[in-house]
Scaffold this motif. Structure first.
Motif, PDB file in Angstrom:
ATOM      1  N   ALA A  53       0.607  -0.936   0.071  1.00 18.34           N
ATOM      2  CA  ALA A  53       0.016   0.117   0.275  1.00 18.34           C
ATOM      3  C   ALA A  53       0.583   1.435  -0.647  1.00 18.34           C
ATOM      4  O   ALA A  53       0.621   2.264  -0.804  1.00 18.34           O
ATOM      5  CB  ALA A  53      -1.097  -0.341   1.244  1.00 18.34           C
ATOM      6  N   VAL A  54       2.092   1.269   1.118  1.00 14.98           N
ATOM      7  CA  VAL A  54       3.014   2.544   0.637  1.00 14.98           C
ATOM      8  C   VAL A  54       3.533   2.432  -0.271  1.00 14.98           C
ATOM      9  O   VAL A  54       3.577   3.838  -0.916  1.00 14.98           O
ATOM     10  CB  VAL A  54       3.749   2.360   2.295  1.00 14.98           C
ATOM     11  CG1 VAL A  54       5.183   3.622   1.978  1.00 14.98           C
ATOM     12  CG2 VAL A  54       2.759   2.531   3.318  1.00 14.98           C
ATOM     13  N   SER A  57       1.626   4.001  -3.141  1.00 16.26           N
ATOM     14  CA  SER A  57       0.166   4.657  -2.265  1.00 16.26           C
ATOM     15  C   SER A  57      -0.028   6.108  -4.128  1.00 16.26           C
ATOM     16  O   SER A  57      -1.425   6.681  -4.002  1.00 16.26           O
ATOM     17  CB  SER A  57       0.446   5.218  -1.640  1.00 16.26           C
ATOM     18  OG  SER A  57       1.798   5.886  -1.827  1.00 16.26           O
ATOM     19  N   ASN A  58       0.986   5.803  -4.713  1.00 18.58           N
ATOM     20  CA  ASN A  58       0.960   7.102  -6.054  1.00 18.58           C
ATOM     21  C   ASN A  58       0.783   6.761  -7.300  1.00 18.58           C
ATOM     22  O   ASN A  58       1.176   7.000  -8.798  1.00 18.58           O
ATOM     23  CB  ASN A  58       2.220   7.855  -5.333  1.00 18.58           C
ATOM     24  CG  ASN A  58       3.826   6.941  -6.462  1.00 18.58           C
ATOM     25  OD1 ASN A  58       3.117   6.498  -6.067  1.00 18.58           O
ATOM     26  ND2 ASN A  58       4.713   7.482  -6.695  1.00 18.58           N
ATOM     27  N   HIS A 494       8.435   3.142  -5.288  1.00 17.79           N
ATOM     28  CA  HIS A 494       7.184   4.870  -5.169  1.00 17.79           C
ATOM     29  C   HIS A 494       7.710   5.783  -6.567  1.00 17.79           C
ATOM     30  O   HIS A 494       7.501   6.407  -7.405  1.00 17.79           O
ATOM     31  CB  HIS A 494       7.525   5.671  -3.730  1.00 17.79           C
ATOM     32  CG  HIS A 494       6.214   6.879  -3.430  1.00 17.79           C
ATOM     33  ND1 HIS A 494       6.565   7.649  -3.909  1.00 17.79           N
ATOM     34  CD2 HIS A 494       4.853   5.952  -2.980  1.00 17.79           C
ATOM     35  CE1 HIS A 494       5.272   8.145  -3.180  1.00 17.79           C
ATOM     36  NE2 HIS A 494       4.544   7.527  -2.947  1.00 17.79           N
TER      37      HIS A 494
END
Length: 782
Positions: A53-54, A57-58, A494
């Motif tokens: 999820a982290v 997340s973007n 990320h």
């Protein structure tokens, strides 16, 4: 005693009695390891979910990019209102018929296409919905990696399970499959791949129950088929199951086999008999033990499982191969290594690809959406320093494999932290392998077959090596080091997600990793403008001279800028290169057609006619070229007739003859361009949104009917308060095609959408056009 080992050595005093007693089915090798607690698995699942999820997340707001466009957005099989479910199973991954003669791919992934189809039924072409599904699938795959870990690593601790799931979930190389929507094929295939392997290990638990074992093998093959129908490489799970059966259940010991073969060869004299043993340095006790012990032990259950696995897999593979009804040629741009003449350099180049990908597993900094088209320069010389990297990689891989295989032959001692010995229990006709190992050779196969799974498992094994029998704080250091790796990988994932937000960002990032990739230069230029766009088109041609698409797009942009002579030269260079170095699947008819339009703008109608006729011989869709040939032949015939009339009446009609048009006259087109605004796609869309009652003429400069209407259209513009514009379809070919223009001139009163346009079919005089616009505008207001 079995295979030179006593019951005591096998770790069970009652093992020798198994031959004479009826026993219920019991677990074999894979079930003898200490079970992993449910709480440990749940904690590992939770951590894996959080890391995923982290890290992603973007990623939810990225657009359709790269292969997402043909595989999802432009694929009719994804839209249930356009095609049936049966079409999904008849077409390849890109929506083309598998048996179509002009098919470009043999990728057959109906299960992946079905998930896109179901997603479209739920949320339409909303990119966010597709991204959420991809992230969910990646989470499931990561959790399945956690589930399979105890089958490869002996008695993994809770922190190790957490780290395996987190490492797999966070690895940046997965962004190509998760954030890139079309990569769902990888995700779905991975889920079925691991599920198939788990089902096969389940089958090996049933000793004596042939029916139950056969059922689980059939389930495993069914899941392998699903993996293959998600992405072709999924079928390789059959090889993983085969390796598991031989290496774990059958206790295959290649080193024992090699030692026995060498011993037999070394003790024979050339003339017969045996050589005398050398007393100075005889074989070690361990080597004697290896030579006397069996190198493989096969049970009835193992034979049944193997036969069923191989037979069912052969049936599945025969079905899949039968779908390839058209031979697809791979062009040099897509796979340059296959087109190298030298076998040695071709092999070195392909192994360089493997080495590069192995390096990216460790340091995933230079990620690229496309490694074709010269992204990795081929090895063409024996002095290429990259050959050293290839050798180092395979030496390291061989060392890992030998270490894993040698672990079967080493005695169990307190200072052997990596792979302990594997003990055997003999029960009836079944050999049960109790894994006292920290890893077995299966993990090596996973490295070569599913590199991301094997890589994560090897990191955990490496941490165990670092800890070994050292003090407890060493384990803390190893765990902290891997946690730091997870954090670094999550950060890289990320940042990589941002590259996938749109096409231009993706291609710019790709050019950083692979500046020699001609395809990326070409694709990036398509979304640029001005000098930057021209530079990248020319760079694509420089890197890969036969790149016909680059010539086409460069020529189009030069023509739009009014640089017709340069456009003509570009098209001619592209044609010359194509006929010198033809590339499969290139539609060279587009260059002939565009070159014809360019000659028309220069007024050279005969040269234009020649190009459109050439287009008829090579282009798949010949309708437009055929129309152009007819128009040009009529126009040339009219000019010839006019010239003949001028010659016949040259004495009395000099004034009139001077007014007749020559081949180089533009027929008043320049004046028409000055008086009437010419628009493109963006301006046309803006006029629609403004609801201003815009009148638009779609025309072609060569069209006699269009030229005849120029004067009246200019008059109508002067009498109307609403916008009156024109579109030159020889310059805005794709726009006219999108607007459904099939003849010239076409006059329309624009609505908010294409479907709301009102086409004008009345007289082509100014008064009639003005009356039409005023009438329709008044009705719309009322």
């Amino acid at each position: 005693m079995a295979g030179g080992r006593t019951a005591a050595a096998s770790g069970g005093d009652d093992a020798g009695k198994a031959h004479h007693q009826h026993q219920p089915p019991r677990a074999s090798s894979s079930s003898m390891a200490a079970p992993t607690s449910t709480s440990s698995l749940l904690l590992a699942f939770a951590c894996t979910l959080v890391v995923t999820a982290v890290a992603y997340s973007n990623s939810y707001h990225g657009k359709f990019v790269f292969d997402d466009l043909p595989a999802i957005q432009q694929n009719a099989d994804v839209d249930s209102s356009k095609t049936s479910v049966l079409d999904v199973f008849n077409d390849n991954f890109w929506g083309e018929r598998m048996d179509a003669h002009d098919a470009q791919h043999e990728s057959y992934r109906p299960l992946t296409t079905l998930t896109f189809r179901w997603g479209h039924d739920i949320h339409g072409m909303n990119e966010t919905g597709f991204h959420i599904t991809n992230v969910a699938m990646h989470t499931i795959a990561s959790c399945l990696v956690v589930v399979m870990t105890p089958l490869v690593i002996d008695a993994p601790t809770t922190p190790e399970l957490v780290l395996v799931g987190s490492l797999f979930a966070a690895h940046p190389i997965h962004t190509e499959a998760v954030t890139g929507l079309v990569g769902r094929a990888e995700l779905l295939s991975a889920i079925f791949f691991i599920a198939s392997f788990l089902a096969y290990t389940r089958a090996s638990k049933y000793v004596g129950d042939i029916k139950a074992a056969a059922t689980w093998v059939a389930i495993s093959v069914a899941l392998a088929t699903a993996a293959m129908l998600s992405k072709e490489q999924g079928v390789t799970v059959v090889g993983v199951c085969l390796a598991y059966e031989l290496l774990v259940n059958c206790n295959l010991n290649p080193i024992a086999l090699l030692l026995r073969a060498r011993s037999a060869k070394g003790t024979k004299r050339p003339g017969g008999g045996r050589r005398p043993k050398v007393a100075v340095s005889g074989p070690s006790q361990q080597q004697k033990k290896d030579r006397s012990s069996p190198w493989i032990t096969v049970s009835t259950g193992a034979v049944v499982r193997l036969l069923l696995l191989l037979v069912l897999s052969a049936i599945v593979m025969k079905y899949r191969v039968s779908l390839n009804k058209v031979h697809i040629k791979v062009d040099e741009k897509t796979n340059p290594a296959n087109h190298m003449e030298s076998f040695v350099f071709r092999s070195l180049t392909k192994n360089l690809y493997v080495t590069l990908h192995a390096w990216l597993l460790i340091f995933p900094l230079w990620l690229c959406c496309d490694w074709s088209a010269g992204a990795v320069p081929s090895v063409t010389s024996a002095s290429d320093p990259r050959i050293v990297y290839i050798l180092l990689f395979y030496l390291a891989l061989a060392a890992v494999i030998l270490a894993a295989l040698r672990a079967r032959s080493l005695p169990k001692t307190g200072d052997q932290p990596l792979w302990d010995n594997m003990t055997l229990d003999v029960h009836s006709d079944t050999i049960v392998v109790r894994q006292n190992t920290n890893a077995d050779p299966l993990s090596v196969h996973l490295i070569t077959d599913k590199p991301y799974i094997g890589f994560c498992l090897l990191l955990i094994i490496g941490a165990r090596v670092l800890a070994g029998n050292r003090p407890l704080h060493w384990r803390s250091y190893a765990a902290a080091l891997l946690a730091l790796v997870v954090a670094a990988y999550s950060f890289r994932t990320h940042t990589r997600n941002e590259d996938w937000k749109d096409e231009l960002s993706l291609y710019r990032s790709g050019l950083i990793a692979a500046p020699t990739n001609a395809k990326l230069h070409h694709n990036a230029a398509y979304y640029m403008s001005g000098e930057e766009q021209e530079h990248h088109f020319r760079e694509a041609i420089r890197l890969y001279p036969p790149y016909v698409s680059a010539y086409i797009n460069l020529g189009v942009n030069l023509a739009k800028a009014g640089r017709i002579d340069e456009a003509i030269e570009t098209y001619r260079s592209g044609l010359a290169m194509h006929y010198k170095h033809p590339i499969y699947s290139t539609d060279v008819g587009v260059i002939h057609r565009n070159l014809g339009y360019a000659y028309m703008r220069k007024g050279n109608l005969n040269a234009a006619l020649e190009q459109f006729k050439a287009c008829l011989h090579v282009r798949t869709d010949r309708t437009r070229c055929h129309q152009m040939v007819q128009h040009l032949e009529q126009q040339i015939a009219q000019q010839q007739q006019q010239q003949q009339q001028q010659q016949q009446h040259s004495g009395s009609s000099k004034g009139r003859g001077s007014e007749s048009r020559s081949g180089g006259d533009d027929g008043g087109d320049s004046q028409f361009r000055e008086k009437v605004e010419h628009v493109g796609g963006e301006r046309l869309a803006r006029l629609r949104r403004e609801k201003s009652g815009t009148m638009v003429m779609f025309y072609a400069p060569w069209c006699n009917h269009c030229r005849a209407m120029h004067t009246d259209y200019i008059k109508a513009k002067g009498r109307l308060n609403s916008p009156v514009v024109a579109v030159d379809c020889t310059q805005q070919e794709e726009l006219c095609k999108d607007q459904g223009v099939t003849g010239y001139p076409t006059l329309r009163l624009l609505g908010e959408t294409r479907q709301e346009d009102v086409e004008y079919t009345g007289n082509r005089e100014a008064d009639d056009v003005v009356a039409f616009v005023i009438d329709k505008t008044r009705r719309n207001r009322n």
